[in-house]
Design a protein around this motif. Structure first.
Motif, mmCIF file in Angstrom:
data_model
loop_
_atom_site.group_PDB
_atom_site.id
_atom_site.type_symbol
_atom_site.label_atom_id
_atom_site.label_comp_id
_atom_site.label_asym_id
_atom_site.label_seq_id
_atom_site.Cartn_x
_atom_site.Cartn_y
_atom_site.Cartn_z
ATOM 1 N N TYR A 126 -6.468 -1.962 -2.576
ATOM 2 C CA TYR A 126 -5.486 -1.772 -3.650
ATOM 3 C C TYR A 126 -4.097 -1.648 -3.037
ATOM 4 O O TYR A 126 -3.943 -1.404 -1.832
ATOM 5 C CB TYR A 126 -5.821 -0.537 -4.490
ATOM 6 C CG TYR A 126 -5.374 0.787 -3.898
ATOM 7 C CD1 TYR A 126 -4.269 1.469 -4.412
ATOM 8 C CD2 TYR A 126 -6.058 1.365 -2.826
ATOM 9 C CE1 TYR A 126 -3.861 2.680 -3.866
ATOM 10 C CE2 TYR A 126 -5.659 2.571 -2.278
ATOM 11 C CZ TYR A 126 -4.564 3.223 -2.796
ATOM 12 O OH TYR A 126 -4.150 4.413 -2.247
ATOM 13 N N ASP A 127 -3.079 -1.836 -3.871
ATOM 14 C CA ASP A 127 -1.680 -1.728 -3.449
ATOM 15 C C ASP A 127 -1.202 -0.311 -3.709
ATOM 16 O O ASP A 127 -0.963 0.074 -4.851
ATOM 17 C CB ASP A 127 -0.830 -2.733 -4.220
ATOM 18 C CG ASP A 127 0.648 -2.708 -3.819
ATOM 19 O OD1 ASP A 127 1.050 -1.806 -3.047
ATOM 20 O OD2 ASP A 127 1.392 -3.575 -4.302
ATOM 21 N N ASN A 130 2.031 0.156 -5.835
ATOM 22 C CA ASN A 130 2.110 -0.294 -7.218
ATOM 23 C C ASN A 130 0.891 0.075 -8.059
ATOM 24 O O ASN A 130 0.869 -0.179 -9.256
ATOM 25 C CB ASN A 130 2.304 -1.822 -7.263
ATOM 26 C CG ASN A 130 3.624 -2.251 -6.665
ATOM 27 O OD1 ASN A 130 4.677 -1.896 -7.179
ATOM 28 N ND2 ASN A 130 3.582 -3.008 -5.570
ATOM 29 N N GLN A 131 -0.111 0.663 -7.431
ATOM 30 C CA GLN A 131 -1.304 1.100 -8.146
ATOM 31 C C GLN A 131 -1.651 2.520 -7.732
ATOM 32 O O GLN A 131 -1.265 2.967 -6.648
ATOM 33 C CB GLN A 131 -2.497 0.185 -7.808
ATOM 34 C CG GLN A 131 -2.388 -1.250 -8.249
ATOM 35 C CD GLN A 131 -3.573 -2.062 -7.754
ATOM 36 O OE1 GLN A 131 -3.668 -2.380 -6.569
ATOM 37 N NE2 GLN A 131 -4.490 -2.401 -8.653
ATOM 38 N N THR A 132 -2.378 3.208 -8.603
ATOM 39 C CA THR A 132 -2.880 4.524 -8.223
ATOM 40 C C THR A 132 -4.366 4.397 -7.872
ATOM 41 O O THR A 132 -5.082 3.543 -8.416
ATOM 42 C CB THR A 132 -2.726 5.555 -9.350
ATOM 43 O OG1 THR A 132 -3.604 5.216 -10.444
ATOM 44 C CG2 THR A 132 -1.279 5.599 -9.852
ATOM 45 N N GLU A 135 -6.791 4.890 -10.922
ATOM 46 C CA GLU A 135 -7.008 3.795 -11.870
ATOM 47 C C GLU A 135 -7.926 2.726 -11.276
ATOM 48 O O GLU A 135 -8.697 2.092 -12.004
ATOM 49 C CB GLU A 135 -5.680 3.180 -12.314
ATOM 50 C CG GLU A 135 -4.911 2.420 -11.257
ATOM 51 C CD GLU A 135 -3.535 1.953 -11.739
ATOM 52 O OE1 GLU A 135 -3.062 2.455 -12.775
ATOM 53 O OE2 GLU A 135 -2.935 1.091 -11.066
ATOM 54 N N VAL A 136 -7.853 2.543 -9.974
ATOM 55 C CA VAL A 136 -8.731 1.568 -9.320
ATOM 56 C C VAL A 136 -10.167 2.091 -9.286
ATOM 57 O O VAL A 136 -11.127 1.334 -9.452
ATOM 58 C CB VAL A 136 -8.223 1.253 -7.897
ATOM 59 C CG1 VAL A 136 -9.153 0.273 -7.200
ATOM 60 C CG2 VAL A 136 -6.807 0.683 -7.952
#
Length: 329
Positions: A126-127, A130-132, A135-136
């Motif tokens: 994951y990034d 830009n991501q948490t 949420e992933v």
């Protein structure tokens, strides 16, 4: 949970130590006459870079997974980590025959990704900018029913890491020493909260300091504010192992009670500390794992004439990057 409603007490740490017996390396304290002379103090280092999977994280992961129910065993594990928790979880899961999926940032050191996969875990990227992670991880928990083994905000994780504190106190007692100060690299607070419970039970006068990367000093600012404060987004640091958004909900109350404070260190100070660890201790220590040693040079805590302990929390670093950091120092 202790009598004040905090997540763990000394009994939890001692129970974790019993579960971990025979599974971990009891890393013995090391010291350097040259570093003692440099800082005019007696400094003893806890080399968790020599721990199973190369960092302290195996302790907490194994303690949590060893308590899985039969149903949890079948459902499998989901975890998120830049690498050290990933390896601790993956290694522990393999020992118990449980499938593990680890969510890792795209910029995680390749050695940590490769090591995680070597234990049989599936890696999902994951990034982190830009991501948490939550949420992933959500679909794996909500749709597949997998069991989350969090990196720090969990009583069993905290208690497992706290076994380091038991060993620190036991080693000090064996040498007839009492630590005036203890410096611990800090991200979400699982390591230092567990250690603080054990050390305060066995050596209540020891002052315990968290050490964080510059611009990721959420614990330092939270302790000053008296409540959790998040880091501002957009910053970078070489200390990938201890880059967390804010203190944990369970770890912060423990740290608020037990810590003397927290110190922020620059990447340049960390590189210099890595060089010192290699030169004087003959140890390869990753950037985040060397934050505690970097704090000694900050001058924020007067250690002259004192007896000091420093946790070197991990040694998982890409060797090419390691060489660059050492050269830059």
């Amino acid at each position: 949970m202790d009598s004040q409603g905090l997540a763990i007490d000394i009994g939890d740490v001692e129970a974790a130590a019993a579960r971990l017996k025979g599974q971990i390396v009891s890393t013995r304290l090391v010291e350097s006459e040259a570093l003692n002379a440099k800082y005019k103090a007696r400094i003893l280092f806890k080399p968790e870079c020599l721990q199973r999977t190369g960092s302290f994280k195996f302790r907490g992961a194994y303690n949590r997974i060893s308590q899985f129910t039969g149903d949890e065993h079948k459902r499998g594990i989901i975890a998120y980590s830049s690498g050290n928790h990933a390896q601790g979880v993956a290694s522990s899961a393999k020992l118990f025959g449980i499938h593990a999926t680890i969510i890792m940032p795209l910029d995680a050191p390749q050695t940590k990704v490769a090591n995680t996969r070597s234990y049989g875990a599936e890696v999902v990227f994951y990034d982190r900018y830009n991501q948490t992670r939550d949420e992933v991880a959500a679909p794996y928990i909500e749709e597949r029913g997998m069991v989350l083994v969090p990196p720090y905000d969990d009583p069993s994780i905290m208690a497992g890491q706290g076994t380091i504190g038991l060993e620190l106190v036991a080693d000090a007692n064996e040498r007839g020493l009492t630590f005036d100060h203890l410096f611990v690299p800090t991200g979400g607070g699982g390591l230092i909260s567990g250690i603080s419970v054990a050390v305060k039970a066995g050596s209540p006068g020891t002052r315990i300091w968290g050490v964080e990367p510059e611009n990721f000093d959420d614990l330092r600012r939270s302790l000053i504010a008296g409540e959790p404060v998040a880091n501002e987004p957009g910053h970078r640091s070489i200390c990938d192992a201890i880059l967390t958004p804010q203190p944990g909900n369970l770890t912060f109350p423990v740290n608020k009670r037990n810590l003397a404070g927290a110190i922020a260190v620059t990447d340049d100070a960390v590189k210099a500390a890595m060089r010192d660890a290699a030169n004087y201790l003959k140890l390869i220590v990753e950037p985040g794992g060397c934050a505690g040693l970097a704090a000694l040079a900050s001058g924020e805590v007067d250690i002259e004439g004192k007896t000091v302990a420093v946790v070197l929390s991990g040694g998982n670093v890409d060797l090419d990057l390691y060489g660059e950091f050492i050269a830059a120092a």
